[in-house]
Enzyme design. Sequence first.
Site, short mmCIF file in Angstrom:
data_model
loop_
_atom_site.label_atom_id
_atom_site.label_comp_id
_atom_site.label_asym_id
_atom_site.label_seq_id
_atom_site.Cartn_x
_atom_site.Cartn_y
_atom_site.Cartn_z
N ASP A 35 -0.10 0.81 6.21
CA ASP A 35 -1.69 0.36 6.23
C ASP A 35 -1.94 -0.13 4.92
O ASP A 35 -1.17 0.10 3.73
CB ASP A 35 -2.42 1.74 6.22
CG ASP A 35 -2.17 2.06 7.43
OD1 ASP A 35 -2.32 1.56 8.56
OD2 ASP A 35 -2.22 3.43 7.73
N ASP A 43 -4.97 -1.62 13.66
CA ASP A 43 -6.05 -0.70 13.72
C ASP A 43 -7.46 -1.45 13.94
O ASP A 43 -8.21 -1.08 15.06
CB ASP A 43 -6.21 -0.02 12.44
CG ASP A 43 -4.96 0.92 12.40
OD1 ASP A 43 -4.34 1.28 13.25
OD2 ASP A 43 -4.71 1.40 11.04
#
Length: 203
Positions: free
Chosen positions: A145, A179
Amino acid sequence: MSLKKSILVIILVLLIDQITKIYIKTHFSLHEEVKVFDWFRIVFVENKGMAWGFELPGNYGKLVLTLFRLVAITGIGYWLYDSVRKNSPAILTFCIALIFAGAFGNIIDSLFYGIFFGESTNIDVASFLPEEGGYESIFYGKVVDMIQFTFYDDLLPEWIPFWGGQHFSFFDPVFNIADSAISIGVFLLIIFYKKAFPKQNEV
């Protein structure tokens, strides 16, 4: 929306997702960050579990989450195929393609990053295909991430009851392109629900 266009959307999302993840993984040390704007930072973190940092305890927990992702993407893939076959509205097929691409992007991390990359630490930057081997076995990779939008990170005004003067930050989660694709797909389905599911709305 045709199958070819759906595949094009999936490939485009996967390319952007994996290019950004591989770059961050091989150029940033863990938790290293770059401030783009006051509210936008590039921050390298690794997620062992699902969205929002949720994870099941132990190695078996990670294996269960990865297997769950594989089952889920199989269902999403069939949903996409069925929507194309039935000539469903383009917005529905597009949204499913986004969701599929996002789910697949994170599955790649979980399945292969552990064997393809070295360990990232607060000091060391990971290398691709290190001689000593990867940091984990297949199925146990961590999801990369890097995007953080913190729209407010300061003390609250004193006039606010109970919480005035206390530190408050809004939207701290760090996420990735995969995401984002999932979130956008779900958001568009909600916004254009009547167009995506016209038959249900006729009942």
